[in-house]
Write an enzyme that holds these catalytic residues in place. Sequence first.
Site, mmCIF file in Angstrom:
data_model
loop_
_atom_site.group_PDB
_atom_site.id
_atom_site.type_symbol
_atom_site.label_atom_id
_atom_site.label_comp_id
_atom_site.label_asym_id
_atom_site.label_seq_id
_atom_site.Cartn_x
_atom_site.Cartn_y
_atom_site.Cartn_z
ATOM 1 N N CYS A 154 -2.691 -2.997 -3.666
ATOM 2 C CA CYS A 154 -3.865 -2.705 -2.986
ATOM 3 C C CYS A 154 -5.062 -2.252 -3.767
ATOM 4 O O CYS A 154 -4.770 -1.200 -4.146
ATOM 5 C CB CYS A 154 -3.633 -1.923 -1.661
ATOM 6 S SG CYS A 154 -5.074 -1.345 -0.590
ATOM 7 N N CYS B 175 -6.092 1.630 -2.226
ATOM 8 C CA CYS B 175 -5.243 2.851 -2.425
ATOM 9 C C CYS B 175 -4.600 2.669 -3.691
ATOM 10 O O CYS B 175 -4.036 4.009 -4.210
ATOM 11 C CB CYS B 175 -4.306 2.964 -1.253
ATOM 12 S SG CYS B 175 -2.853 1.657 -1.317
ATOM 13 N N CYS C 68 -2.868 4.622 2.901
ATOM 14 C CA CYS C 68 -3.935 3.901 2.628
ATOM 15 C C CYS C 68 -4.893 4.127 3.721
ATOM 16 O O CYS C 68 -4.390 3.758 5.047
ATOM 17 C CB CYS C 68 -3.269 2.683 2.301
ATOM 18 S SG CYS C 68 -4.677 1.373 2.191
ATOM 19 N N CYS D 22 0.819 -1.253 -0.097
ATOM 20 C CA CYS D 22 -0.137 -0.034 0.126
ATOM 21 C C CYS D 22 0.865 1.256 -0.117
ATOM 22 O O CYS D 22 2.171 1.196 0.317
ATOM 23 C CB CYS D 22 -0.991 0.041 1.193
ATOM 24 S SG CYS D 22 -1.983 -1.554 1.532
#
Length: 347
Positions: free
Chosen positions: A64, A67, A37, A33
């Site tokens: 991810c 994000c 995030c 991430c």
Amino acid sequence: MFNDEICLKAIEARNKAFDGKFYYGVITTGVYCKPSCSSRPALPENMRFFETCDEAERQDLRPCKKCNPRDHNGLVDVADYIERHADEKITLDDLSEVSGLSPHHIQRKFKAAYGVSPKEYQNGLRLERLKTSLKEGDDISGAIYEAGYGSSSRVYEQIDGHIGMTPKAYREGGKGEEISYAIRKCSLGLIIMAATDRGVCMIHFGDKRDELINQLKSEYPNAALVETPPSSDDHLNEWIEAFERHISHGAARPDIPLHLNGTAFQIKVWRFLMSVKPGEVLSYKEQAERMGIPKAVRAVASANARNNIGVLVPCHRILRGDGSLGGFRWGLDRKRALIDTERRMVK
């Protein structure tokens, strides 16, 4: 790279100022991430820190979806600007004004997201325009300048390894070039495999021998096309036989040198396709997101469609967003058969 304490504090504060400066992976979920995030933070002992997205993905972590760490703010605008001004001189200062990022950060982040520098991206667009003009029979000098090259010497420096021949030879349909090819039967019909001295440049499927040869001629109508007979000990025979065993009998994917012939962006897309594992399927949108260019779905799909090397560059693993097969230049029955076979093999 920051120390662990700084990274943990940035993640705890969801500090956007650190986005793009480092990324964190969570080994328990297999995801990485941005520091900002909004996901629930993991335990520190389960986190790993990376300078780039590529470093995280080399550890088998995936981006991810919340994000989207590869979606760097401003970079899609940079790519759009380069596409609109490909035939002009573009500086990092110009791109800085477009994106709001510093010239240094543009260079580093653009390459991390697209796999090529802004200059290489522009050169790829120019090359594609040049190839189109040459195939349409335009005057060589006019095509060179229309594509944005300042002189004929510049184009010769930059095309090496991309169209595999001089602009004159390419405009003349490969005149003076030799391309070997072989045609064999497989479980999906007929295969044609063609190769330059750099590697395999075409793998197509079909039902009729003449149609396959015509497809090769349409790309290189004036090249010296030399058929490799089954009795030959040529490398091409070894390659197509190994490929047929892979397709028809489930043998391992053969290690065959490939001559990827396209723009820097197209080659980036094709190399990504080669990273999609057998049995795995993605939508066009997911492909673009994983490549870090979520707004470039149409451009990614277009590059998929221009793939000339079936199966070894596995564009068949990309579906429509609703799960339907979508398009496939060699027929949906073949696409379905390839996907079904791969899914059975990985079970």
